[in-house]
Motif scaffolding. Structure first.
Motif, PDB file in Angstrom:
ATOM      1  N   ARG A 132       0.836  -1.205   0.000  1.00  0.00           N
ATOM      2  CA  ARG A 132       0.000   0.000   0.000  1.00  0.00           C
ATOM      3  C   ARG A 132       0.872   1.258   0.000  1.00  0.00           C
ATOM      4  O   ARG A 132       0.589   2.226  -0.721  1.00  0.00           O
ATOM      5  CB  ARG A 132      -0.934   0.005   1.203  1.00  0.00           C
ATOM      6  CG  ARG A 132      -1.903   1.185   1.188  1.00  0.00           C
ATOM      7  CD  ARG A 132      -2.800   1.226   2.417  1.00  0.00           C
ATOM      8  NE  ARG A 132      -3.736   2.337   2.309  1.00  0.00           N
ATOM      9  CZ  ARG A 132      -4.928   2.294   1.732  1.00  0.00           C
ATOM     10  NH1 ARG A 132      -5.344   1.164   1.192  1.00  0.00           N
ATOM     11  NH2 ARG A 132      -5.695   3.373   1.678  1.00  0.00           N
ATOM     12  N   SER A 133       1.933   1.228   0.770  1.00  0.00           N
ATOM     13  CA  SER A 133       2.838   2.375   0.843  1.00  0.00           C
ATOM     14  C   SER A 133       3.452   2.670  -0.518  1.00  0.00           C
ATOM     15  O   SER A 133       3.594   3.836  -0.915  1.00  0.00           O
ATOM     16  CB  SER A 133       3.936   2.097   1.873  1.00  0.00           C
ATOM     17  OG  SER A 133       4.872   3.151   1.906  1.00  0.00           O
ATOM     18  N   VAL A 136       0.719   4.225  -2.803  1.00  0.00           N
ATOM     19  CA  VAL A 136       0.492   5.611  -2.392  1.00  0.00           C
ATOM     20  C   VAL A 136       1.655   6.493  -2.846  1.00  0.00           C
ATOM     21  O   VAL A 136       1.477   7.612  -3.335  1.00  0.00           O
ATOM     22  CB  VAL A 136       0.305   5.708  -0.864  1.00  0.00           C
ATOM     23  CG1 VAL A 136       0.304   7.171  -0.414  1.00  0.00           C
ATOM     24  CG2 VAL A 136      -0.978   5.021  -0.430  1.00  0.00           C
ATOM     25  N   GLU A 141      -2.719   7.488  -8.127  1.00  0.00           N
ATOM     26  CA  GLU A 141      -4.084   7.021  -7.891  1.00  0.00           C
ATOM     27  C   GLU A 141      -4.722   7.758  -6.714  1.00  0.00           C
ATOM     28  O   GLU A 141      -4.027   8.109  -5.758  1.00  0.00           O
ATOM     29  CB  GLU A 141      -4.110   5.507  -7.600  1.00  0.00           C
ATOM     30  CG  GLU A 141      -3.876   4.643  -8.819  1.00  0.00           C
ATOM     31  CD  GLU A 141      -2.427   4.207  -8.964  1.00  0.00           C
ATOM     32  OE1 GLU A 141      -1.622   4.616  -8.110  1.00  0.00           O
ATOM     33  OE2 GLU A 141      -2.117   3.488  -9.915  1.00  0.00           O
ATOM     34  N   ASN A 142      -6.037   7.952  -6.788  1.00  0.00           N
ATOM     35  CA  ASN A 142      -6.753   8.524  -5.654  1.00  0.00           C
ATOM     36  C   ASN A 142      -7.064   7.425  -4.631  1.00  0.00           C
ATOM     37  O   ASN A 142      -6.811   6.245  -4.870  1.00  0.00           O
ATOM     38  CB  ASN A 142      -8.035   9.239  -6.115  1.00  0.00           C
ATOM     39  CG  ASN A 142      -8.998   8.299  -6.843  1.00  0.00           C
ATOM     40  OD1 ASN A 142      -9.103   7.120  -6.538  1.00  0.00           O
ATOM     41  ND2 ASN A 142      -9.719   8.853  -7.824  1.00  0.00           N
ATOM     42  N   GLU A 143      -7.627   7.828  -3.503  1.00  0.00           N
ATOM     43  CA  GLU A 143      -7.859   6.878  -2.405  1.00  0.00           C
ATOM     44  C   GLU A 143      -8.778   5.735  -2.806  1.00  0.00           C
ATOM     45  O   GLU A 143      -8.549   4.578  -2.448  1.00  0.00           O
ATOM     46  CB  GLU A 143      -8.446   7.626  -1.195  1.00  0.00           C
ATOM     47  CG  GLU A 143      -8.586   6.784   0.063  1.00  0.00           C
ATOM     48  CD  GLU A 143      -7.255   6.367   0.671  1.00  0.00           C
ATOM     49  OE1 GLU A 143      -7.239   5.399   1.460  1.00  0.00           O
ATOM     50  OE2 GLU A 143      -6.226   7.011   0.368  1.00  0.00           O
ATOM     51  N   ASP A 144      -9.805   6.049  -3.596  1.00  0.00           N
ATOM     52  CA  ASP A 144     -10.741   5.015  -4.020  1.00  0.00           C
ATOM     53  C   ASP A 144     -10.050   3.961  -4.885  1.00  0.00           C
ATOM     54  O   ASP A 144     -10.256   2.761  -4.707  1.00  0.00           O
ATOM     55  CB  ASP A 144     -11.891   5.661  -4.802  1.00  0.00           C
ATOM     56  CG  ASP A 144     -12.945   4.638  -5.221  1.00  0.00           C
ATOM     57  OD1 ASP A 144     -13.460   3.922  -4.348  1.00  0.00           O
ATOM     58  OD2 ASP A 144     -13.229   4.553  -6.432  1.00  0.00           O
ATOM     59  N   ILE A 146      -6.823   3.292  -4.938  1.00  0.00           N
ATOM     60  CA  ILE A 146      -5.861   2.582  -4.088  1.00  0.00           C
ATOM     61  C   ILE A 146      -6.557   1.452  -3.339  1.00  0.00           C
ATOM     62  O   ILE A 146      -6.050   0.322  -3.271  1.00  0.00           O
ATOM     63  CB  ILE A 146      -5.179   3.552  -3.105  1.00  0.00           C
ATOM     64  CG1 ILE A 146      -4.228   4.495  -3.844  1.00  0.00           C
ATOM     65  CG2 ILE A 146      -4.400   2.787  -2.020  1.00  0.00           C
ATOM     66  CD1 ILE A 146      -3.709   5.645  -3.003  1.00  0.00           C
ATOM     67  N   ASN A 147      -7.727   1.733  -2.793  1.00  0.00           N
ATOM     68  CA  ASN A 147      -8.482   0.707  -2.071  1.00  0.00           C
ATOM     69  C   ASN A 147      -8.892  -0.433  -2.996  1.00  0.00           C
ATOM     70  O   ASN A 147      -8.868  -1.608  -2.607  1.00  0.00           O
ATOM     71  CB  ASN A 147      -9.710   1.319  -1.407  1.00  0.00           C
ATOM     72  CG  ASN A 147      -9.344   2.221  -0.235  1.00  0.00           C
ATOM     73  OD1 ASN A 147      -8.298   2.047   0.395  1.00  0.00           O
ATOM     74  ND2 ASN A 147     -10.201   3.197   0.062  1.00  0.00           N
ATOM     75  N   LYS A 148      -9.259  -0.089  -4.249  1.00  0.00           N
ATOM     76  CA  LYS A 148      -9.603  -1.125  -5.228  1.00  0.00           C
ATOM     77  C   LYS A 148      -8.393  -2.010  -5.511  1.00  0.00           C
ATOM     78  O   LYS A 148      -8.500  -3.239  -5.594  1.00  0.00           O
ATOM     79  CB  LYS A 148     -10.087  -0.485  -6.540  1.00  0.00           C
ATOM     80  CG  LYS A 148     -11.499   0.045  -6.499  1.00  0.00           C
ATOM     81  CD  LYS A 148     -11.893   0.578  -7.876  1.00  0.00           C
ATOM     82  CE  LYS A 148     -13.306   1.128  -7.874  1.00  0.00           C
ATOM     83  NZ  LYS A 148     -13.690   1.663  -9.217  1.00  0.00           N
TER      84      LYS A 148
END
Length: 204
Positions: A132-133, A136, A141-144, A146-148
């Motif tokens: 994840r780091s 990021v 990518e935006n937060e959404d 990244i979560n995907k």
């Protein structure tokens, strides 16, 4: 003279694990391995060049390649197409040259169905937190999204059992060393060499 065919090496793993970084480092130290450039419909990131990092295609262009069976594999990943042009891969292997594909897990599964004799390597992150780091840190990518990607990554880690080898990308240089060791070992496999050397045991 090198009579045997080259190896098809497939390097795959979750987005953000560092496949591109490892492949670029491998190319820098091993000029014997050809690099297969994938096609994609995603937008180029900063510093990426068409025909070097990817062949950047429109959706219409990519779908035409699918229709004309010009791809070894293709997959749709987070709303973009990715695929491997077929002709260059086949020609390289027939010439006795090794070629490495840097592709997503979906694509690797399709290659294995079509070319099971390939060498399949799963590049693994040290941890999901580190993965994840890294995603990021790319800042693309935006937060959404990244979560995907993290949701998909958890699913992809479960597919590790379908690969021949697992290489942890804790440090790039170490990962490259491990991949080179795998390629060297594969070239020494009995099944690849027995036809070439069985004549040594023949009695005239």
């Amino acid at each position: 003279m090198k009579d045997e065919k080259g190896l098809l090496i497939v390097l795959s793993g979750p987005a953000g694990v560092g496949k591109g970084t490892v492949c670029n480092a491998l190319r820098g130290v091993d000029t014997e391995i050809e690099y297969s450039v994938s096609a994609t419909t995603r937008q180029p990131r900063e510093g990426e060049a068409n025909g070097v990092n990817y062949f950047f295609k429109t959706k219409q262009e990519f779908e035409q390649m699918i229709e004309e069976n010009k791809l070894l594999e293709w997959a749709k990943y987070v709303d973009n197409y990715y695929g491997t042009p077929l002709d260059y891969v086949v020609e390289t292997i027939e010439k006795g040259r090794d070629i490495i594909l840097e592709i997503e897990v979906q694509g690797a599964k399709k290659v294995k169905e079509r070319y099971p004799e390939g060498i399949f390597i799963f590049l693994m992150p040290p941890s999901l937190a580190e993965l994840r780091s890294r995603i990021v840190g790319r800042g693309t990518e935006n937060e959404d999204l990244i979560n995907k990607r993290m949701t998909v990554a958890r699913e992809e880690l479960e597919m590790m059992e379908n690969y021949d080898y697992v290489v942890e990308n804790d440090e790039v240089d170490k990962a490259v060393d491990r991949i080179q060791a795998i390629v060297t070992a594969e070239h020494c496999k009995k099944d690849r060499l027995i036809e070439k050397y069985k004549q040594l045991a023949e009695v005239e």
